[in-house]
Design a protein around this motif. Structure first.
Motif, short mmCIF file in Angstrom:
data_model
loop_
_atom_site.label_atom_id
_atom_site.label_comp_id
_atom_site.label_asym_id
_atom_site.label_seq_id
_atom_site.Cartn_x
_atom_site.Cartn_y
_atom_site.Cartn_z
N VAL A 237 13.79 56.41 46.88
CA VAL A 237 13.86 56.92 48.24
C VAL A 237 14.63 58.24 48.29
O VAL A 237 14.21 59.21 48.94
CB VAL A 237 14.51 55.88 49.17
N VAL A 238 15.78 58.28 47.61
CA VAL A 238 16.57 59.52 47.58
C VAL A 238 15.78 60.63 46.91
O VAL A 238 15.71 61.76 47.42
CB VAL A 238 17.91 59.28 46.86
N ALA A 239 15.17 60.32 45.76
CA ALA A 239 14.38 61.33 45.07
C ALA A 239 13.18 61.74 45.92
O ALA A 239 12.80 62.92 45.98
CB ALA A 239 13.92 60.81 43.71
N GLY A 240 12.57 60.75 46.60
CA GLY A 240 11.40 61.06 47.41
C GLY A 240 11.71 61.99 48.55
O GLY A 240 10.87 62.84 48.91
N SER A 241 12.91 61.88 49.15
CA SER A 241 13.24 62.79 50.25
C SER A 241 13.30 64.23 49.77
O SER A 241 12.85 65.15 50.49
CB SER A 241 14.59 62.38 50.86
N TRP A 242 13.80 64.43 48.56
CA TRP A 242 13.85 65.80 48.03
C TRP A 242 12.49 66.25 47.52
O TRP A 242 12.17 67.44 47.58
CB TRP A 242 14.90 65.90 46.93
N VAL A 243 11.70 65.32 47.04
CA VAL A 243 10.32 65.67 46.67
C VAL A 243 9.55 66.11 47.91
O VAL A 243 8.81 67.11 47.88
CB VAL A 243 9.63 64.47 45.99
N ILE A 244 9.72 65.37 48.99
CA ILE A 244 9.05 65.73 50.24
C ILE A 244 9.48 67.12 50.71
O ILE A 244 8.65 67.95 51.11
CB ILE A 244 9.34 64.66 51.31
N HIS A 245 10.79 67.37 50.64
CA HIS A 245 11.29 68.69 51.06
C HIS A 245 10.71 69.79 50.17
O HIS A 245 10.34 70.86 50.67
CB HIS A 245 12.81 68.70 51.01
N GLY A 246 10.64 69.53 48.87
CA GLY A 246 10.08 70.53 47.97
C GLY A 246 8.61 70.78 48.24
O GLY A 246 8.14 71.93 48.18
N LEU A 247 7.86 69.71 48.53
CA LEU A 247 6.44 69.89 48.82
C LEU A 247 6.22 70.69 50.10
O LEU A 247 5.31 71.53 50.17
CB LEU A 247 5.77 68.51 48.94
#
Length: 475
Positions: A237-247
């Protein structure tokens, strides 16, 4: 282009010089940080703010969920835009052998531009990205065919086409990546809450990972395994939030570069605005010169001519009275000459032309009612136009120090760095200087901006005040 910061930094004292790279440009067509980024930065530095690390707060922030919604909407919308673009372009291109192809293609491009406007609004609502509308269609001649030709020749139209074609594969990738990270992470994080469904409905003790050597299933069912599964979900979840922001950063880049105004158009608009500022400034200067001549030297010379006429009439009858009137007229001539010298100095001082910026600023500072320490470090002279702008910038700043600051001392530093001419005026007065519209500093900032200059004002209440100006060197 101005930055006003009351109390943001300590005032520079003596001959200290601010970093010329530390500046904020605010120009026409400029796209700054997004609203979310600004709020996050302010929150991070707010006294007494949350002690939870930003990485752990990110999955629960409204920004992350808005960005996730943006990525989820990307896929269906991009499919529609891709299909519409392909149909419009291929149909219009295929019909070019007939007369219908041109208006069909133009109509398709107009529809694609409308889709681009929808994308800009979506980016503004979900990403906090405010992108200015590109330049509108400007037909070179009235009528339908003029509009058709303008749409077909517009680079904005074809950049919108490129966006619709490139966004589809990117949207598909971003949709799959973000959906996988986000949903899998939250499911694993909440595993202790829904693990009971396996034995209740599936006849298993938990999530099956595989099979052991004897053919029995391997399940995540023990308390330790459940906690580890939830911890793995938290990491996702934590990694996904930053992945989403990067996308979404890629989406921001595509919207800015393909759906916003082009850099050339923005520059043209800025130059047009600057040209208006220069024209208004020149007109204002001409009105000031005309007013000074009319109310000052011209009125004095008219009075002088009348006095000399009366003296001429009395010369034969009363020589002593005529001589007195001529003597008074001589004094008026001296005053008129001094006013003309002051006016000429206000237009362009001779010392600036003959000796350069250093001596001219030293002479200017000597006339200031507040003692000014001057330091000029220039190895050669900039362009004459830049010298003139620098001179009058310092003149206005020193007038502000004399009239409004209540200071007992001031400093003036001038130096050359890279391709910029730097000016710094500081005083120990009461502070409170600002660049609000209608003020003298706002007008000065507009003049500097018209030549790609910059004004920086730091004046906390109670002082001290530091005003920095940057000008292009153009030597």
């Amino acid at each position: 282009m101005v930055r006003g910061a009351a109390g943001a930094d300590p005032c520079h004292s003596g001959t200290s010089r601010p970093d010329p790279g530390r500046r904020i440009r605010q120009g026409k067509g400029h796209i700054g940080r997004t609203d979310d980024e600004t709020m996050d930065t302010a929150y991070a530095h707010r006294p007494g703010g949350s002690r939870v690390p930003a990485g752990l707060r990110a999955p629960f922030s409204a920004r992350t969920w808005r960005e996730f919604l943006h990525l989820m909407l990307n896929f269906p919308l991009s499919v529609g835009m891709f299909v519409f673009t392909m149909v419009a372009v291929t149909t219009g291109s295929g019909l070019l052998i007939t007369f219908l192809g041109i208006p069909v293609l133009a109509g398709g491009l107009a529809g694609i531009r409308a889709l681009g406007a929808l994308e800009r609004r979506r980016a503004r609502a979900l990403l906090g990205l405010d992108v200015a509308d590109p330049e509108p269609v400007r037909p070179s001649r009235p009528g339908l065919m003029g509009w058709v030709g303008a749409v077909l020749k517009s680079g904005v139209s074809w950049r919108h086409v490129l966006y619709c074609l490139l966004h589809f594969p990117w949207a598909l990738f971003a949709f799959i990546t973000s959906f996988t990270f986000w949903t899998l992470g939250w499911l694993l994080l909440a595993y202790p809450l829904w693990r009971w469904t396996f034995p209740a409905y599936l006849g298993r003790s938990g999530i099956q990972l595989g099979w052991d050597g004897s053919g029995n299933g391997i399940y995540l069912s023990t308390p330790v395994e459940t906690v580890l599964t939830s911890a793995a979900g938290l990491l996702l979840v934590v990694a996904g939030s930053w992945v989403i922001h990067g996308l979404t950063q890629v989406d921001r880049l595509m919207v800015q570069s393909l759906l916003g105004p082009s850099s050339l158009a923005a520059r043209v608009s800025e130059l047009e605005s600057d040209r208006g500022v220069v024209a208004d400034t020149a007109a204002g200067d001409l009105r000031r010169i005309e007013r000074d001549l009319h109310d000052g030297a011209q009125a004095r010379l008219v009075s002088l001519a009348m006095d000399l006429g009366l003296a001429k009439e009395k010369l034969a009858q009363d020589p002593e009275a005529a001589a007195k009137m001529v003597d008074e007229a001589h004094g008026e001539v001296k005053i008129a000459l001094q006013e003309l010298r002051d006016l000429a100095r206000g237009i362009h001082p001779a010392i600036l032309t003959d000796r350069g910026l250093g001596p001219a600023l030293s002479a200017l500072s000597a006339r200031c009612t507040v003692p000014v320490t001057v330091t000029v470090d220039l190895d050669h002279r900039p362009a004459a136009a830049i010298e003139g702008i620098a001179y009058f910038t310092v003149s206005e700043l020193l007038q502000n120090v004399s009239r409004h600051s209540g200071a007992t001392g001031a400093t003036l530093d001038v130096w050359h760095t890279a391709d910029r001419l730097m000016l710094l005026v500081t005083d120990d007065g009461r502070g409170g200087a600002h660049t609000a519209a209608g003020g003298g500093l706002a007008g000065l900032a507009e003049r500097l901006g018209a030549v790609d200059g910059l004004l920086v004002v730091e004046s906390p209440a109670g002082g001290p005040t530091a005003v920095s100006a940057e000008l292009p060197w153009r030597g």
